[in-house]
Write a protein that holds these residues in place. Structure first.
Motif, mmCIF file in Angstrom:
data_model
loop_
_atom_site.group_PDB
_atom_site.id
_atom_site.type_symbol
_atom_site.label_atom_id
_atom_site.label_comp_id
_atom_site.label_asym_id
_atom_site.label_seq_id
_atom_site.Cartn_x
_atom_site.Cartn_y
_atom_site.Cartn_z
ATOM 1 N N ALA A 73 0.481 -2.842 1.257
ATOM 2 C CA ALA A 73 1.867 -2.575 1.695
ATOM 3 C C ALA A 73 2.805 -2.979 0.546
ATOM 4 C CB ALA A 73 2.351 -3.109 3.181
ATOM 5 N N HIS A 74 2.555 -4.027 -0.198
ATOM 6 C CA HIS A 74 3.411 -4.524 -1.360
ATOM 7 C C HIS A 74 2.651 -4.724 -2.514
ATOM 8 C CE1 HIS A 74 6.244 -5.831 1.791
ATOM 9 N NE2 HIS A 74 5.339 -6.468 2.485
ATOM 10 N N ASN A 75 1.550 -3.810 -2.626
ATOM 11 C CA ASN A 75 0.663 -3.587 -3.847
ATOM 12 C C ASN A 75 0.202 -2.305 -4.160
ATOM 13 O OD1 ASN A 75 -1.000 -4.269 -6.057
ATOM 14 N ND2 ASN A 75 -2.654 -5.160 -4.935
ATOM 15 N N PRO A 76 1.327 -1.527 -4.568
ATOM 16 C CA PRO A 76 1.075 0.096 -4.697
ATOM 17 C C PRO A 76 -0.175 0.318 -5.792
ATOM 18 C CG PRO A 76 3.236 -0.426 -5.464
ATOM 19 C CD PRO A 76 2.693 -1.715 -4.874
ATOM 20 N N ARG A 77 -0.048 -0.612 -6.915
ATOM 21 C CA ARG A 77 -1.074 -0.474 -8.106
ATOM 22 C C ARG A 77 -2.320 -0.649 -7.704
ATOM 23 N NH1 ARG A 77 3.494 -2.138 -10.643
ATOM 24 N NH2 ARG A 77 4.312 -0.690 -12.356
ATOM 25 N N GLY A 78 -2.461 -1.843 -6.768
ATOM 26 C CA GLY A 78 -4.136 -2.038 -6.130
ATOM 27 C C GLY A 78 -4.430 -1.011 -5.238
ATOM 28 N N LEU A 79 -3.286 -0.441 -4.351
ATOM 29 C CA LEU A 79 -3.841 0.758 -3.569
ATOM 30 C C LEU A 79 -4.083 2.109 -4.479
ATOM 31 C CD1 LEU A 79 -4.143 2.291 -0.880
ATOM 32 C CD2 LEU A 79 -1.515 2.644 -0.952
ATOM 33 N N LYS A 80 -3.636 2.194 -5.592
ATOM 34 C CA LYS A 80 -3.936 3.472 -6.475
ATOM 35 C C LYS A 80 -5.189 3.140 -6.897
ATOM 36 C CE LYS A 80 -2.522 5.858 -10.372
ATOM 37 N NZ LYS A 80 -1.260 5.954 -11.567
ATOM 38 N N ALA A 81 -5.711 1.640 -7.143
ATOM 39 C CA ALA A 81 -6.723 1.472 -7.807
ATOM 40 C C ALA A 81 -7.927 1.656 -6.775
ATOM 41 C CB ALA A 81 -6.958 0.018 -8.450
ATOM 42 N N PHE A 82 -7.581 1.160 -5.502
ATOM 43 C CA PHE A 82 -8.705 1.229 -4.510
ATOM 44 C C PHE A 82 -8.980 2.958 -4.062
ATOM 45 C CE2 PHE A 82 -9.065 2.073 0.406
ATOM 46 C CZ PHE A 82 -10.407 1.647 0.395
ATOM 47 N N LEU A 83 -7.932 3.678 -4.129
ATOM 48 C CA LEU A 83 -8.098 5.162 -3.770
ATOM 49 C C LEU A 83 -9.102 5.662 -5.060
ATOM 50 C CD1 LEU A 83 -4.469 6.464 -2.905
ATOM 51 C CD2 LEU A 83 -6.350 5.994 -1.413
ATOM 52 N N ALA A 84 -8.727 5.350 -6.432
ATOM 53 C CA ALA A 84 -9.492 5.848 -7.283
ATOM 54 C C ALA A 84 -11.031 5.369 -7.473
ATOM 55 C CB ALA A 84 -8.975 5.333 -8.778
ATOM 56 N N GLN A 85 -11.067 4.030 -6.792
ATOM 57 C CA GLN A 85 -12.463 3.789 -6.528
ATOM 58 C C GLN A 85 -13.425 4.483 -5.852
ATOM 59 O OE1 GLN A 85 -12.307 -0.430 -5.080
ATOM 60 N NE2 GLN A 85 -11.179 -1.265 -7.307
ATOM 61 N N ASN A 86 -12.660 5.266 -4.927
ATOM 62 C CA ASN A 86 -13.188 6.143 -3.942
ATOM 63 C C ASN A 86 -13.010 7.669 -4.185
ATOM 64 O OD1 ASN A 86 -14.145 4.449 -1.304
ATOM 65 N ND2 ASN A 86 -12.306 3.660 -2.027
ATOM 66 N N MET A 88 -10.382 9.153 -4.976
ATOM 67 C CA MET A 88 -9.244 9.849 -4.202
ATOM 68 C C MET A 88 -7.831 9.390 -4.869
ATOM 69 S SD MET A 88 -10.184 9.061 -0.453
ATOM 70 C CE MET A 88 -9.327 10.290 0.539
ATOM 71 N N VAL A 89 -6.822 10.204 -4.675
ATOM 72 C CA VAL A 89 -5.491 9.815 -5.031
ATOM 73 C C VAL A 89 -4.458 10.179 -3.873
ATOM 74 C CG1 VAL A 89 -5.929 10.574 -7.328
ATOM 75 C CG2 VAL A 89 -4.961 12.496 -6.008
ATOM 76 N N ALA A 90 -3.271 9.730 -4.205
ATOM 77 C CA ALA A 90 -2.123 9.978 -3.117
ATOM 78 C C ALA A 90 -1.765 11.343 -3.578
ATOM 79 C CB ALA A 90 -0.910 8.783 -3.330
ATOM 80 N N SER A 91 -1.754 11.991 -2.569
ATOM 81 C CA SER A 91 -1.620 13.577 -2.586
ATOM 82 C C SER A 91 0.111 13.679 -2.314
ATOM 83 C CB SER A 91 -2.383 14.639 -1.676
ATOM 84 O OG SER A 91 -2.317 14.248 -0.198
ATOM 85 N N GLY A 92 0.426 12.506 -1.377
ATOM 86 C CA GLY A 92 1.697 12.765 -0.908
ATOM 87 C C GLY A 92 2.139 11.802 0.115
ATOM 88 N N HIS A 113 6.161 5.541 -7.280
ATOM 89 C CA HIS A 113 5.871 5.797 -8.320
ATOM 90 C C HIS A 113 4.484 4.931 -8.886
ATOM 91 C CE1 HIS A 113 6.443 5.925 -13.101
ATOM 92 N NE2 HIS A 113 7.025 6.951 -12.851
ATOM 93 N N ALA A 114 4.561 3.697 -8.545
ATOM 94 C CA ALA A 114 3.649 2.901 -8.979
ATOM 95 C C ALA A 114 2.151 3.316 -8.217
ATOM 96 C CB ALA A 114 3.809 1.488 -8.564
ATOM 97 N N LEU A 115 2.360 3.713 -7.167
ATOM 98 C CA LEU A 115 1.149 4.451 -6.221
ATOM 99 C C LEU A 115 0.737 5.657 -7.096
ATOM 100 C CD1 LEU A 115 -0.885 4.561 -3.943
ATOM 101 C CD2 LEU A 115 1.137 5.422 -2.576
ATOM 102 N N GLY A 116 1.538 6.576 -7.850
ATOM 103 C CA GLY A 116 1.147 7.726 -8.611
ATOM 104 C C GLY A 116 1.303 8.897 -7.496
ATOM 105 N N CYS A 117 2.218 8.653 -6.659
ATOM 106 C CA CYS A 117 2.465 9.640 -5.361
ATOM 107 C C CYS A 117 3.835 10.448 -5.655
ATOM 108 C CB CYS A 117 2.650 8.772 -4.257
ATOM 109 S SG CYS A 117 2.865 9.992 -2.705
ATOM 110 N N GLN A 118 3.499 11.730 -6.135
ATOM 111 C CA GLN A 118 4.700 12.505 -6.731
ATOM 112 C C GLN A 118 5.520 13.274 -5.335
ATOM 113 O OE1 GLN A 118 3.016 15.356 -9.507
ATOM 114 N NE2 GLN A 118 4.592 14.601 -10.948
ATOM 115 N N ASN A 119 4.910 13.540 -4.405
ATOM 116 C CA ASN A 119 5.262 14.439 -3.430
ATOM 117 C C ASN A 119 5.741 13.872 -2.107
ATOM 118 O OD1 ASN A 119 4.495 16.677 -5.164
ATOM 119 N ND2 ASN A 119 2.343 16.519 -4.331
#
Length: 286
Positions: A73-86, A88-92, A113-119
């Motif tokens: 919840a307070h670590n969007p870069r960590g979440l982005k990395a976790f998704l990438a490990q699987n 996946m990305v944040a589609s929105g 923005h840090a999560l890489g979520c555009q939509n």
């Protein structure tokens, strides 16, 4: 890219574009398949990371968030990395207007923005029940669109009302004609007249960046109609409309109804399987 290539590409699990912010599709890429996490909100609350891994194993390439980020919840870069490990990305993400007020705008933009979520998609707003209220919503979306553009992000709106109703269609038209082209019109198929769903997808070309592929039990007498391909939506026509006219980058499975004996994960998996079958059949015909 031809529709044949679009459809053939959709049958493959591809990591193409994973390095781009939010999974943004290039001009030569194809729509990918995502899932709205609200579809299995209880599972996500109990086991966020385990649920994401299960979704990845089903073949989903993206997730659309609805306010739950697990331990990230307070670590969007960590979440982005976790998704990438699987894979996946944040589609929105779905969020309310309040997240863009003076108090929250900077932190909201920084997080996504840090999560890489555009939509970023606005969900239910009661003002949309009236035409004047929809004009107010459109004005706020237009203003937010300009403020988010420097960050490479887009704002959008998810229809809550049933688009089979002519009056609500008029509200949707107000929204579409009163906002810039880059404001996303996220169609919820489960709230659209079944036979007309493909026609709605073709209206306002290029603005269906994300579409909710939501099966429904409503108006159905058989509880087996619980997933994509088993209900009355003209899914094949819808996929074609999204791929060729809608400018759609994400076909987002959104499950809101669960027949007895099936878990939310069961339903999401069945819809994913049904969507893949629809796409495979279209590919053969193409």
């Amino acid at each position: 890219m031809s529709i044949l290539k679009h459809l053939r590409a959709l049958t493959m699990v591809s990591a193409a574009g994973m390095g781009m912010m939010g999974g943004e599709a290039s001009a030569d890429s194809h729509p990918r398949i995502s899932v709205q996490l609200w579809s299995l909100k209880d599972d996500v609350s109990r086991d966020f990371e385990g649920s994401i891994r299960k979704l990845a194993a089903m073949g989903f390439e993206g997730v659309e968030f609805a306010g739950n980020f697990g331990r990230f919840a307070h670590n969007p870069r960590g979440l982005k990395a976790f998704l990438a490990q699987n894979g996946m990305v944040a589609s929105g993400a779905h969020l309310p207007f309040e997240r863009f007020d003076v108090e929250h705008f900077a932190t909201t933009v920084a997080f996504y923005h840090a999560l890489g979520c555009q939509n970023l998609i606005i969900t239910r707003d009661p003002r949309g029940d009236t035409k004047e209220g929809m004009r107010q919503i459109a004005a706020e979306l237009a203003e937010l669109s300009g403020r988010l553009k420097p960050f490479g992000m887009r704002i959008g709106y998810h229809n809550d009302a049933e688009l089979g109703d002519l009056d609500q269609q008029a509200h949707w038209d107000i929204l579409a004609t009163s906002t810039p082209h880059d404001v996303i019109l996220q169609q919820a198929v489960g709230r659209t007249d079944y036979a007309q769903a493909p026609n709605f997808a073709q209206k306002y070309p290029g603005r269906r960046i994300s579409t909710h592929y939501q099966p429904t039990l409503r108006k159905e007498s058989d509880d087996s109609a619980h997933s994509i391909g088993q209900d009355s939506v003209h899914w094949a026509e819808l996929v074609l409309a999204n791929a060729t006219v809608g400018g759609t980058q994400w076909l987002t499975v959104a499950q809101a109804e669960y027949p007895a004996g099936m878990t939310p994960l069961d339903c999401v998996e069945a819809s994913m399987r049904g969507l893949k079958q629809v796409i495979a059949a279209l590919s053969v015909k193409a």
